[in-house]
Motif scaffolding. Sequence first.
Motif, PDB file in Angstrom:
ATOM      1  N   LEU A   1      20.471   4.095 134.089  1.00 47.56           N
ATOM      2  CA  LEU A   1      20.930   4.179 135.476  1.00 47.56           C
ATOM      3  C   LEU A   1      20.195   5.285 136.225  1.00 47.56           C
ATOM      4  N   ASP A   2      20.036   6.431 135.583  1.00 43.02           N
ATOM      5  CA  ASP A   2      19.351   7.562 136.200  1.00 43.02           C
ATOM      6  C   ASP A   2      17.915   7.176 136.553  1.00 43.02           C
TER       7      ASP A   2
ATOM      8  N   THR B   1      25.175  12.720 136.825  1.00 44.33           N
ATOM      9  CA  THR B   1      25.798  11.950 135.749  1.00 44.33           C
ATOM     10  C   THR B   1      26.991  12.694 135.177  1.00 44.33           C
ATOM     11  N   ALA B   2      27.937  11.915 134.657  1.00 44.93           N
ATOM     12  CA  ALA B   2      29.112  12.459 133.983  1.00 44.93           C
ATOM     13  C   ALA B   2      29.390  11.580 132.769  1.00 44.93           C
TER      14      ALA B   2
ATOM     15  N   LEU C   1      26.934   9.224 141.857  1.00 46.26           N
ATOM     16  CA  LEU C   1      27.500   9.750 140.619  1.00 46.26           C
ATOM     17  C   LEU C   1      27.669   8.594 139.645  1.00 46.26           C
ATOM     18  N   CYS C   2      27.008   8.692 138.486  1.00 45.61           N
ATOM     19  CA  CYS C   2      27.083   7.670 137.447  1.00 45.61           C
ATOM     20  C   CYS C   2      27.941   8.196 136.299  1.00 45.61           C
TER      21      CYS C   2
ATOM     22  N   ASP D   1      35.207  14.655 133.576  1.00 48.28           N
ATOM     23  CA  ASP D   1      34.001  15.340 134.036  1.00 48.28           C
ATOM     24  C   ASP D   1      33.596  14.853 135.428  1.00 48.28           C
ATOM     25  N   ALA D   2      33.767  13.556 135.678  1.00 49.01           N
ATOM     26  CA  ALA D   2      33.434  13.000 136.989  1.00 49.01           C
ATOM     27  C   ALA D   2      34.332  13.592 138.075  1.00 49.01           C
TER      28      ALA D   2
END
Length: 171
Positions: A70-71, A83-84, A58-59, A89-90
């Motif tokens: 990053l993705d 991703t968040a 999880l980024c 949101d994370a």
Amino acid sequence: MICENEIIKINGSIHRRRPAPAWGEPRRTRSASSERMRRLKDSDAAHFASRSIAATILCVDDDPDALQVLDWFLTSDGFVVRTAASGDDALLQVKEQLPDLVITDYAMPGMTGLQLCKSLRAQLATRHIPIILYSAFHLPPDSCFYDRTFLKPTDVAVFGSAIRALLSLRH
């Protein structure tokens, strides 16, 4: 002319150069022990690669460009990336599915990366998840809330090896 057992320096390392075998003589092959070591290293790499494919990372970052980089980097390395755009949101995504690793930016509006780390460490279900905190600014020394820190921009090879090391410790 190359002398027998001449000592040479290649990329800062000292090596002993042996002359090429004469015509018709067999070439020197690897010893059985070095061949076994090479096979062990290859099997370890294959074993770890098969495990890292299933790893979910999880980024979290408020910068969409940083998330995209990053993705791309993590997906090309064989990881599943979620991703968040914020800490809140994370936390929602973590409740839906536990990631194997969290990479979060430090400076974000609303919930900062450090607050996200503290929140994840406070919950029994998420305190075991490795966390990498990264930022363009100097990071605080609260190491009990995250596992590694990186300053932006960072060396991709070092960053990737830190991710693999944290994931290997977890499995």
